[in-house]
Design a protein around this motif. Structure first.
Motif, short mmCIF file in Angstrom:
data_model
loop_
_atom_site.label_atom_id
_atom_site.label_comp_id
_atom_site.label_asym_id
_atom_site.label_seq_id
_atom_site.Cartn_x
_atom_site.Cartn_y
_atom_site.Cartn_z
N PRO A 1 0.82 -1.22 0.00
CA PRO A 1 0.00 0.00 0.00
C PRO A 1 0.85 1.26 0.00
N THR A 2 0.38 2.29 -0.71
CA THR A 2 1.00 3.60 -0.67
C THR A 2 -0.10 4.64 -0.48
N VAL A 3 0.28 5.82 -0.06
CA VAL A 3 -0.68 6.88 0.26
C VAL A 3 -0.81 7.82 -0.93
N ALA A 4 -2.05 8.15 -1.28
CA ALA A 4 -2.32 9.05 -2.39
C ALA A 4 -3.55 9.89 -2.08
N ARG A 5 -3.75 10.93 -2.87
CA ARG A 5 -4.97 11.73 -2.79
C ARG A 5 -6.00 11.07 -3.70
N LEU A 6 -7.07 10.56 -3.13
CA LEU A 6 -8.09 9.85 -3.87
C LEU A 6 -9.24 10.80 -4.19
N ILE A 7 -9.53 10.96 -5.48
CA ILE A 7 -10.58 11.87 -5.93
C ILE A 7 -11.55 11.08 -6.80
N ARG A 8 -12.84 11.31 -6.58
CA ARG A 8 -13.89 10.57 -7.31
C ARG A 8 -14.68 11.55 -8.18
N PRO A 9 -14.24 11.78 -9.40
CA PRO A 9 -15.00 12.69 -10.28
C PRO A 9 -16.34 12.09 -10.67
N ARG A 10 -17.33 12.96 -10.85
CA ARG A 10 -18.67 12.51 -11.24
C ARG A 10 -19.09 13.05 -12.61
N THR A 11 -18.26 13.88 -13.20
CA THR A 11 -18.50 14.37 -14.55
C THR A 11 -17.18 14.33 -15.30
N TYR A 12 -17.27 14.39 -16.63
CA TYR A 12 -16.05 14.44 -17.44
C TYR A 12 -15.27 15.72 -17.15
N GLU A 13 -16.00 16.81 -16.88
CA GLU A 13 -15.33 18.08 -16.57
C GLU A 13 -14.53 17.96 -15.27
N GLU A 14 -15.10 17.30 -14.28
CA GLU A 14 -14.36 17.10 -13.03
C GLU A 14 -13.13 16.23 -13.26
N ALA A 15 -13.25 15.23 -14.09
CA ALA A 15 -12.09 14.38 -14.38
C ALA A 15 -11.00 15.19 -15.06
N ALA A 16 -11.38 16.03 -16.03
CA ALA A 16 -10.39 16.85 -16.72
C ALA A 16 -9.73 17.85 -15.77
N ALA A 17 -10.54 18.45 -14.89
CA ALA A 17 -9.98 19.40 -13.93
C ALA A 17 -9.02 18.71 -12.98
N THR A 18 -9.33 17.48 -12.59
CA THR A 18 -8.44 16.73 -11.70
C THR A 18 -7.12 16.44 -12.38
N VAL A 19 -7.17 16.05 -13.66
CA VAL A 19 -5.94 15.77 -14.39
C VAL A 19 -5.08 17.02 -14.50
N ARG A 20 -5.69 18.16 -14.77
CA ARG A 20 -4.93 19.40 -14.90
C ARG A 20 -4.30 19.83 -13.58
N ALA A 21 -4.87 19.37 -12.45
CA ALA A 21 -4.38 19.80 -11.13
C ALA A 21 -3.62 18.70 -10.40
N CYS A 22 -3.14 17.70 -11.13
CA CYS A 22 -2.49 16.56 -10.48
C CYS A 22 -1.21 16.93 -9.72
N GLY A 23 -0.47 17.89 -10.24
CA GLY A 23 0.76 18.28 -9.56
C GLY A 23 1.95 17.42 -9.98
N ALA A 24 3.06 17.59 -9.26
CA ALA A 24 4.33 16.98 -9.65
C ALA A 24 4.29 15.46 -9.63
N ARG A 25 3.49 14.87 -8.77
CA ARG A 25 3.45 13.41 -8.65
C ARG A 25 2.44 12.76 -9.60
N GLY A 26 1.73 13.56 -10.37
CA GLY A 26 0.87 13.01 -11.41
C GLY A 26 -0.35 12.29 -10.87
N GLY A 27 -1.02 11.56 -11.76
CA GLY A 27 -2.24 10.85 -11.39
C GLY A 27 -2.41 9.59 -12.20
#
Length: 469
Positions: free
Chosen positions: A23-49
Motif C-alpha cells: 500500500p501507498t498513500v495518495a490523494r483519492l478523488i472521485r470525479p462525477r463528470t467528465y469536466e471534473e475528471a479533466a480538472a483533476t488531471v490538470r491539477a495533479c501536480g508533480a506526482r501526477g495521477g
C-alpha cells in the motif's frame, strides 16, 4: 461547477491492490463528470495521477504514491444499448457486473470476462483483460469499437482500433490517459446458463494433451491445477469447459427433470435471468498462515478427489461458471495482513518444456496455492503491452509471507523470459525492470508515444515508476 474546479471529495488515504502487498498513500478523488475528471488531471501536480476502477488489479498498477488517484466508479452510466446490433456505449466506471444485469435480459453478454465481474470497463481495456475464451475471442480490447480518452493536455480524444494510440491504450495500464467511455461489441446468448463438461487429468502432460486435442470444440476452457502434487501426479488437474446453453438445451434438461423422480428443473420461465450467489464475507481479521501448506494441501486433495472423472452437459449459472469467488466478499482477506502475490505468466507453443520445469519447481518448493489455473491462449492481441500470446498461461496465488518468495519468483521470471514469455502487468507487484523489454518487445514504441503524448509525466503509477514505463 467551473471547468477548472477540482472535486471537493479528495482525501489522502492508503491505496493498495487486491493482493494487499504494497500500500501507498495518495490523494483519492472521485470525479462525477467528465469536466471534473479533466480538472483533476490538470491539477495533479508533480506526482501526477492514475485512474482506478474497483481495485481488482492485484499489484501496484492503480496506485500512485504521493500523487493523485482518480476513482472512476463515479462515472458509471450506461448511455445506449443497440439491442439489434449488439453494442453498448457506457462510461468507463461501469462494472462488468452491471453490464450483465442490464444486458443478459436482452440476450447479450460481455464478450470477455476475467475471473471477477467486479472490474470496470475502463480497467478491462487498460489491462486488456482475457478470460476462459481467449483462444476463440481474444482479449477485451479486441471488442472495443471506440473509446474516449482524456489525455494529459486535458483534452478528450476519440480513439479507434488500428491507431497507435488505441494500441498503446489497450493493455497500457492507464498510462496514456483516462478512459471516459467505450463502445463495446457484445456476444449474443439465448440463456443465462452454461453447459459444462468436467474431467480430471492425471498429470500435466495428460492435461496439455487433452487441451490440445479437444479444446477447439469449446468456447471456454480452464484447468485448476494442484501445484502441491508431486512425483507422477505433478500438475494433476481438473479441466472445466463450457458453452452458453441454448434454449433447446434448457428445454431438454427441464423435460428430463420432469421425467425423473429427482432432479433440478431448469427455470424456463426466465431463461435470461441473471442470478448470483452471495456467501458471508471473509472476516476483517484472519490469522496469518491460515492458507498454509497443510490446509491448502488438504483442500487440493479434496477438490481433486471430488471432481468427476468425466461429466458432460451439467447446467451452471453464468455467475457460478465464471465468477465463483465473487460470492465471497473480500475473499482476499483470507491470506491475512501480509496479503498474497498473484503470479501469472505465459510461454508460447513450443516451450512446453519450460512450463513443465516451472510447474515442477513450484511443486518442489511446496508453494501453497489453492487458486492455480492454466489456460490456453490463441492469437496475440494488437495492444503493445497486451499480455496474451499464443501458448500456455498459468496463474497462481501465493501467500506473500512465504520465506524466500521474492528470490524464488525472480528465478521463475528469468526462466519465463528465457522461454520468450512474459508476466502479466495487471497482476504484478515485483517484476525487475531489466526483464521487461525482453518480455514486451514493443515497449520502446510505447515509451516513445508516452513521451510525445505526455512529456510532463502527468499519468504515472507505482507500477510505472518501478518498471520505468
Amino acid at each position: 461547477m467551473p471547468a477548472n474546479a477540482v472535486p471537493s471529495s479528495g482525501r489522502t488515504t492508503p491505496v493498495t491492490g487486491w493482493g494487499r502487498t504494497a500500500p501507498t498513500v495518495a490523494r483519492l478523488i472521485r470525479p462525477r463528470t467528465y469536466e471534473e475528471a479533466a480538472a483533476t488531471v490538470r491539477a495533479c501536480g508533480a506526482r501526477g495521477g492514475i485512474a482506478r476502477g474497483l481495485g481488482r488489479a492485484y499489484g501496484d498498477a492503480a496506485q500512485n504514491a504521493g500523487g493523485t488517484v482518480l476513482d472512476m466508479t463515479g462515472l458509471d452510466r450506461v448511455h445506449a444499448i443497440d439491442a439489434d446490433g449488439g453494442t453498448v456505449l457506457c462510461d468507463a466506471g461501469v462494472s462488468l457486473h452491471r453490464l450483465m444485469e442490464v444486458l443478459l435480459p436482452l440476450g447479450w453478454f460481455v464478450p470477455v470476462t476475467p475471473g471477477t465481474r467486479q472490474a470496470t470497463v475502463g480497467g478491462a481495456i487498460a489491462a486488456d483483460i482475457h478470460g476462459k475464451n481467449h483462444r476463440v475471442s481474444g482479449a477485451f480490447a479486441r471488442h472495443v469499437l471506440s473509446l474516449e480518452l482524456l489525455t494529459a493536455d486535458g483534452e478528450i480524444r476519440t480513439v479507434v482500433p488500428g491507431t497507435p494510440l488505441f494500441d498503446a491504450t489497450a493493455g497500457g495500464m492507464g498510462l496514456t490517459g483516462v478512459i471516459l467511455t467505450a463502445t463495446v461489441r457484445l456476444l449474443p446468448v439465448e440463456t443465462s446458463w452454461m453447459s459444462v463438461d468436467t474431467e480430471r487429468a492425471r498429470d500435466l502432460d495428460d492435461l496439455l494433451a487433452r487441451l490440445t486435442a479437444t479444446d477447439r470444440y469449446y468456447r471456454y476452457s480452464v484447468a485448476w491445477i494442484d501445484l502441491l502434487a508431486r512425483g507422477s501426479a505433478t500438475g494433476r488437474a481438473v479441466l472445466t469447459r463450457g458453452e452458453h446453453a441454448s434454449l433447446e438445451t434448457l428445454e431438454y434438461s427441464s423435460a428430463r427433470a420432469r421425467g425423473a423422480r429427482f432432479g433440478r428443473r431448469a427455470p424456463l420461465g426466465r431463461p435470461l435471468e441473471f442470478r448470483t450467489s452471495r456467501f458471508p464475507a471473509a472476516p476483517a481479521f484472519v490469522p496469518e498462515g491460515l492458507l498454509g501448506r497443510s490446509t491448502v494441501g488438504l483442500f487440493n486433495e479434496l477438490w481433486y478427489r471430488k471432481a468427476p472423472r468425466a461429466r458432460t452437459d451439467q447446467l451452471q449459472r453464468i455467475s457460478t461458471f465464471f465468477h465463483p469467488l465473487d460470492g465471497v466478499p473480500h475473499w482476499n482477506r483470507l491470506y491475512g495482513r501480509s496479503g498474497f502475490v498473484r503470479y501469472q505468466f505465459v510461454v508460447g507453443h513450443g516451450h512446453e518444456e519450460a512450463l513443465r520445469r516451472i510447474v515442477t519447481r513450484i511443486s518442489a518448493r511446496r508453494c501453497p496455492s489453492f487458486l492455480a489455473v492454466l489456460k490456453r491462449f490463441g492469437e496475440g492481441d494488437p495492444g503493445w503491452l497486451s499480455f496474451p500470446m499464443p501458448g500456455w498461461t498459468l496463474a497462481l496465488d501465493i501467500p506473500a509471507g512465504l520465506p524466500g518468495l521474492d528470490t524464488f519468483l525472480d528465478r521463475l521470471d528469468e526462466e519465463v523470459a528465457a522461454a520468450d514469455g512474459r508476466v502479466y502487468l495487471a497482476k504484478d507487484a515485483r517484476l525487475r525492470p531489466e526483464l521487461l523489454a525482453a518480455m514486451y518487445p514493443r515497449l520502446p514504441e510505447f515509451r516513445a508515444l508516452r513521451r510525445e503524448l505526455d512529456p510532463d509525466g502527468v499519468f504515472v503509477s507505482d507500477l510505472a515508476r518501478r518498471l520505468g514505463l
